[in-house]
Design a protein around this motif. Sequence first.
Motif, PDB file in Angstrom:
ATOM      1  N   LYS A   1       0.855  -1.185   0.000  1.00 45.47           N
ATOM      2  CA  LYS A   1       0.000   0.000   0.000  1.00 45.47           C
ATOM      3  C   LYS A   1       0.890   1.234   0.000  1.00 45.47           C
ATOM      4  N   SER A   2       0.412   2.282  -0.643  1.00 46.64           N
ATOM      5  CA  SER A   2       1.244   3.480  -0.700  1.00 46.64           C
ATOM      6  C   SER A   2       1.262   4.165   0.658  1.00 46.64           C
ATOM      7  N   THR A   3       2.441   4.452   1.125  1.00 45.40           N
ATOM      8  CA  THR A   3       2.591   5.153   2.390  1.00 45.40           C
ATOM      9  C   THR A   3       2.638   6.646   2.105  1.00 45.40           C
ATOM     10  N   PRO A   4       2.075   7.462   2.986  1.00 41.82           N
ATOM     11  CA  PRO A   4       2.082   8.907   2.756  1.00 41.82           C
ATOM     12  C   PRO A   4       3.497   9.458   2.625  1.00 41.82           C
ATOM     13  N   VAL A   5       3.618  10.517   1.857  1.00 41.29           N
ATOM     14  CA  VAL A   5       4.890  11.186   1.626  1.00 41.29           C
ATOM     15  C   VAL A   5       4.760  12.635   2.078  1.00 41.29           C
ATOM     16  N   THR A   6       5.861  13.341   2.127  1.00 41.88           N
ATOM     17  CA  THR A   6       5.843  14.763   2.437  1.00 41.88           C
ATOM     18  C   THR A   6       5.387  15.531   1.204  1.00 41.88           C
ATOM     19  N   CYS A   7       4.483  16.470   1.379  1.00 39.05           N
ATOM     20  CA  CYS A   7       4.046  17.309   0.259  1.00 39.05           C
ATOM     21  C   CYS A   7       5.235  18.133  -0.248  1.00 39.05           C
ATOM     22  N   THR A   8       5.376  18.213  -1.546  1.00 39.44           N
ATOM     23  CA  THR A   8       6.421  19.013  -2.173  1.00 39.44           C
ATOM     24  C   THR A   8       5.822  19.728  -3.387  1.00 39.44           C
ATOM     25  N   ALA A   9       6.588  20.597  -3.974  1.00 46.51           N
ATOM     26  CA  ALA A   9       6.139  21.299  -5.180  1.00 46.51           C
ATOM     27  C   ALA A   9       5.918  20.321  -6.330  1.00 46.51           C
TER      28      ALA A   9
ATOM     29  N   THR B   1      -0.368  11.034  -6.708  1.00 49.56           N
ATOM     30  CA  THR B   1      -1.166   9.813  -6.586  1.00 49.56           C
ATOM     31  C   THR B   1      -1.130   9.241  -5.179  1.00 49.56           C
ATOM     32  N   LYS B   2      -0.307   9.820  -4.305  1.00 52.40           N
ATOM     33  CA  LYS B   2      -0.191   9.360  -2.928  1.00 52.40           C
ATOM     34  C   LYS B   2      -0.676  10.437  -1.970  1.00 52.40           C
ATOM     35  N   THR B   3      -1.131   9.999  -0.804  1.00 48.72           N
ATOM     36  CA  THR B   3      -1.455  10.929   0.278  1.00 48.72           C
ATOM     37  C   THR B   3      -0.164  11.620   0.694  1.00 48.72           C
ATOM     38  N   CYS B   4      -0.256  12.921   1.006  1.00 49.32           N
ATOM     39  CA  CYS B   4       0.947  13.628   1.470  1.00 49.32           C
ATOM     40  C   CYS B   4       0.641  14.428   2.727  1.00 49.32           C
ATOM     41  N   TYR B   5       1.705  14.674   3.484  1.00 47.85           N
ATOM     42  CA  TYR B   5       1.619  15.456   4.717  1.00 47.85           C
ATOM     43  C   TYR B   5       2.130  16.867   4.460  1.00 47.85           C
ATOM     44  N   ALA B   6       1.327  17.870   4.824  1.00 46.94           N
ATOM     45  CA  ALA B   6       1.751  19.269   4.765  1.00 46.94           C
ATOM     46  C   ALA B   6       2.224  19.639   6.172  1.00 46.94           C
ATOM     47  N   TYR B   7       3.518  19.500   6.388  1.00 43.18           N
ATOM     48  CA  TYR B   7       4.090  19.751   7.719  1.00 43.18           C
ATOM     49  C   TYR B   7       4.221  21.246   7.991  1.00 43.18           C
ATOM     50  N   GLY B   8       3.968  21.620   9.231  1.00 40.54           N
ATOM     51  CA  GLY B   8       4.206  22.989   9.673  1.00 40.54           C
ATOM     52  C   GLY B   8       3.504  24.024   8.833  1.00 40.54           C
ATOM     53  N   ALA B   9       4.283  24.953   8.347  1.00 37.96           N
ATOM     54  CA  ALA B   9       3.788  26.051   7.519  1.00 37.96           C
ATOM     55  C   ALA B   9       4.716  26.179   6.320  1.00 37.96           C
ATOM     56  N   PRO B  10       4.264  26.849   5.286  1.00 35.11           N
ATOM     57  CA  PRO B  10       5.156  27.040   4.149  1.00 35.11           C
ATOM     58  C   PRO B  10       6.242  28.063   4.478  1.00 35.11           C
ATOM     59  N   TYR B  11       7.407  27.860   3.911  1.00 35.77           N
ATOM     60  CA  TYR B  11       8.457  28.874   3.955  1.00 35.77           C
ATOM     61  C   TYR B  11       8.237  29.750   2.730  1.00 35.77           C
ATOM     62  N   LEU B  12       8.034  31.041   2.948  1.00 44.60           N
ATOM     63  CA  LEU B  12       7.753  31.957   1.847  1.00 44.60           C
ATOM     64  C   LEU B  12       8.930  32.892   1.620  1.00 44.60           C
TER      65      LEU B  12
ATOM     66  N   ALA C   1      -2.932  18.708  14.647  1.00 43.78           N
ATOM     67  CA  ALA C   1      -2.370  17.566  13.926  1.00 43.78           C
ATOM     68  C   ALA C   1      -1.820  18.032  12.584  1.00 43.78           C
ATOM     69  N   VAL C   2      -0.945  17.219  12.030  1.00 44.99           N
ATOM     70  CA  VAL C   2      -0.390  17.493  10.708  1.00 44.99           C
ATOM     71  C   VAL C   2      -1.518  17.416   9.682  1.00 44.99           C
ATOM     72  N   VAL C   3      -1.534  18.339   8.748  1.00 49.65           N
ATOM     73  CA  VAL C   3      -2.556  18.341   7.697  1.00 49.65           C
ATOM     74  C   VAL C   3      -2.207  17.248   6.686  1.00 49.65           C
ATOM     75  N   THR C   4      -3.138  16.327   6.497  1.00 44.93           N
ATOM     76  CA  THR C   4      -2.970  15.185   5.608  1.00 44.93           C
ATOM     77  C   THR C   4      -3.838  15.379   4.378  1.00 44.93           C
ATOM     78  N   LEU C   5      -3.208  15.295   3.208  1.00 49.02           N
ATOM     79  CA  LEU C   5      -3.921  15.531   1.954  1.00 49.02           C
ATOM     80  C   LEU C   5      -3.961  14.273   1.100  1.00 49.02           C
ATOM     81  N   LYS C   6      -5.158  13.757   0.894  1.00 52.05           N
ATOM     82  CA  LYS C   6      -5.334  12.680  -0.065  1.00 52.05           C
ATOM     83  C   LYS C   6      -5.261  13.311  -1.456  1.00 52.05           C
ATOM     84  N   PRO C   7      -5.007  12.524  -2.500  1.00 55.29           N
ATOM     85  CA  PRO C   7      -4.980  13.100  -3.846  1.00 55.29           C
ATOM     86  C   PRO C   7      -6.245  13.905  -4.118  1.00 55.29           C
ATOM     87  N   GLY C   8      -6.060  15.119  -4.613  1.00 56.23           N
ATOM     88  CA  GLY C   8      -7.186  16.006  -4.913  1.00 56.23           C
ATOM     89  C   GLY C   8      -7.564  16.945  -3.789  1.00 56.23           C
TER      90      GLY C   8
END
Length: 176
Positions: free
Chosen positions: A35-43, A69-80, A99-106
């Motif tokens: 099963k796909s394990t969540p990854v860190t959200c990236t650009a 195609t995988k769930t990703c974690y949006a950790y903390g806040a964005p660095y701008l 909690a950490v914001v978890t994003l399923k595809p879409g």
Amino acid sequence: MRFSTKTATVAAAFTAVLSLTALGSAASAATPAAKSTPVTCTAATTKVTVQQVDRPLNHLLLKAKNTGTKTCYAYGAPYLRFDEGQAATPWLDASKPQAVVTLKPGQSAYAAIATSSPEGSEGSQAHELEVHFSNRAMNGSVGDPAAAELPQGGVYVDSSAFVTYWQTSASDALVW
């Protein structure tokens, strides 16, 4: 003779059952890894957009939509980073979610950007915005930055600017 043939047949059947059980155990043990394990959200796996909002004043809404195609974690806040700024925009600690914001595809995460206030100083008109995603430890960024298009003509940014932690809804982000 009949006894040993019968014993051999039972032993063979027992061995077959054990083999199938072992294969089933191996397959079920492999299933979680498969099963796909969540990854860190990236650009690379999100689309980042910026929207000007009417309220609160001097705020923008940053949206990161999981296009992977995988769930990703949006950790903390964005660095701008506005234009060629040397320092990242500070995070608003009071906006830290439970909690950490978890994003399923879409799905999308949101952060509010306060660009200026009467207490700010040393402001300038910014025309470019780089968005860096935080790593799990929230002590640096991961992956390449995303370029977010600012509203036409840019935005005024001063020393009072801040960004909220990622939130699960636009309304939660814009509370700050």
